[in-house]
Design an enzyme around this catalytic site. Sequence first.
Site, PDB file in Angstrom:
ATOM      1  N   ASP A   7      -1.275   0.050 -12.289  1.00  0.00           N
ATOM      2  CA  ASP A   7      -0.741   1.366 -12.616  1.00  0.00           C
ATOM      3  C   ASP A   7       0.061   1.418 -13.909  1.00  0.00           C
ATOM      4  OD1 ASP A   7      -1.874   2.087 -10.262  1.00  0.00           O
ATOM      5  OD2 ASP A   7      -0.007   2.528  -9.203  1.00  0.00           O
ATOM      6  N   ALA A  43       0.841  -1.201   0.000  1.00  0.00           N
ATOM      7  CA  ALA A  43       0.000   0.000   0.000  1.00  0.00           C
ATOM      8  C   ALA A  43       0.875   1.248   0.000  1.00  0.00           C
ATOM      9  CB  ALA A  43      -0.917  -0.011   1.219  1.00  0.00           C
ATOM     10  N   PRO A  44       1.388   1.646  -1.155  1.00  0.00           N
ATOM     11  CA  PRO A  44       2.226   2.855  -1.210  1.00  0.00           C
ATOM     12  C   PRO A  44       1.503   4.109  -0.719  1.00  0.00           C
ATOM     13  CG  PRO A  44       2.435   1.589  -3.234  1.00  0.00           C
ATOM     14  CD  PRO A  44       1.303   0.981  -2.463  1.00  0.00           C
ATOM     15  N   CYS A  45       0.171   4.112  -0.835  1.00  0.00           N
ATOM     16  CA  CYS A  45      -0.594   5.271  -0.385  1.00  0.00           C
ATOM     17  C   CYS A  45      -0.478   5.484   1.119  1.00  0.00           C
ATOM     18  CB  CYS A  45      -2.063   5.133  -0.768  1.00  0.00           C
ATOM     19  SG  CYS A  45      -2.806   3.559  -0.257  1.00  0.00           S
ATOM     20  N   TRP A  68     -31.766  20.385   3.855  1.00  0.00           N
ATOM     21  CA  TRP A  68     -31.456  20.388   2.435  1.00  0.00           C
ATOM     22  C   TRP A  68     -30.021  19.870   2.270  1.00  0.00           C
ATOM     23  CZ3 TRP A  68     -34.338  20.970  -1.830  1.00  0.00           C
ATOM     24  CH2 TRP A  68     -35.620  21.547  -1.696  1.00  0.00           C
TER      25      TRP A  68
END
Length: 437
Positions: free
Chosen positions: A274, A40-42, A425
Site C-alpha cells: 500500500d 487483514a485490515p479488511c 442469455w
Amino acid sequence: MRVVVIGGGAGGMSSASRVRALKPEWKVTVFEATNFVSHAPCGIPYVVEGVSELPKLMYYPPEVFIEKRGIDLRMNTKVTDVTRNSVKYVENGEEKEIEWDYLVIATGASPIRPGIEGIDLEGIFTVDLPPDAERIVRYAEKAENIVIVGSGYIGLEMAEAFSARKKNVTVIEMLNHPLPNFDEDIAEVVKKEMEKWVDLRLNEKVTAFEGKDRVEKVVTDKGEYKADMVIVAVGAKPNTELAERLGVKIGETGAIWTDRKMQTSMENVYACGDCAETFHMVTGKRVWNPLAPPGNKMGYVAGVNICGGDLEFPGVLGTQITKFHELEIGRTGLNEKEAREAGFDPQTTFIKAQTRVHYYPGGRKTFIKVIADRNTKRILGAQIAGYDSVLMRVNTMAAVIQTGMTTKDLFFADLAYAPPFAPTWEPLIVAARTLKF
C-alpha cells in the site's frame, strides 16, 4: 546476504517469504510495529459486526514465519530511521541498529484524519489496523448514535456493521452519491439499499465535531447530528516518511515510485504493497491502488527480483468488491469519468437482469454497467451490483479487460450455463450485445 523488510503486512511478508524460499541461506529480518503480522485490515468491519474474531485477522500466526520459513520476525518493533546501509529501530524500549544489503519498504498506508475542528475528541475513530477493531468494539458497546463520515468502501462496510448491530447510523457524504469511485447509475442502486438501513446524507460537508470531553455532535454545512461515536472514513494516504528520509523517489501519485520489478529509484531498495505506486493495465499510467491482492503480488515480485530473478509486475485494474447487507457491489477497470479523462471515447450500457432462468427458484436482480471504447470496441471497465454472483461476474470482467477483449470477443465467449446458475442469455453477454460490435 542480509534482507531487511519494514512492514509485516501483505506485501512485506510475501517478499520475505519469497526470499527465504529462493535463498534459504540468506538472513531475512522483518520489522512490524504492531502485534499482528500478515494482518487483514479488511476484516475489521466484520469483527465490529460480530461475524469474526480479532485473532483471526492474521492469515498466518507468527510461528509459521519464524519456525517454518526461518524469518527473523520482530513484532511490536518500530523502525525509527533508515540510512543507506542500516535500519534503526526500538525493540522493548531499547534503540538498536541492523545493517542491510537489500531493503524492502512495505510500510502500508494510513487513514486520512482531516483537519476538522474537534477531530481529536474522544470517540472519533479511523479504521486502520486490526488492533483498532478491539477499541472500536469496546467503545461501541455504550454508543447508540453512530455517525460515519465518508461512504467509500470502509464507510459502507462500517455502516453495515453498526446497522447490523441495531445502532442508529448516520452516513455523511460530501458528494452526490455513495461509493465515489463508481458511476452514478450503479451508485443509485447502492443508495437505495443503504437508505433501508441508515440515514444517508449526501451533498453534506462536515465542518466540526463538538462535545465536552468526548464527541457529542457532528456539525455539517446543512445540519447537526447527535453522535455518541464517529468513524472517519474519508480515504487513506501511503506511508512514505521512511522512504523520503532515505531519499528514494516519491511518484506522482504520492506513493513510492517503483519500476515494474518493484525496485525504487535507489539500488537494492524495493517497495511493495500500500505504500508503493504501480501501473494501470488499461491506461499504462501510474496509479496508487492500496489493496491486499496486488500488495501480495508486488511483494512476491520484489522477493523474486531481490534473489536475482527477472519478474515484472504488470499492474492493476483496481478490481474491488464489497457488500452492504445482501447487496454485493464490485468494479474493475475504468469508470466512465476515468475512461474519458484517459482519452477514450466511452460507450456504455446499463442493464438489469435476473441471475437465474425465470423458471428456476432463487433468481435475484443484478445491475451491470459495462464501458467500452467507441472506436476500438475494447472493453475498459465494468461495475456490478446485485444480490447473487457479483464476484464471479466481476472477476470474469477483470480477465476480459486484462486480456484486451472487445465487445465481440465477450459476446462470443463460451461461458457456462445451467438453470441453477444463470439465465440462458448470460447478463455479461447481453451487455456486450447491447454495446454492439
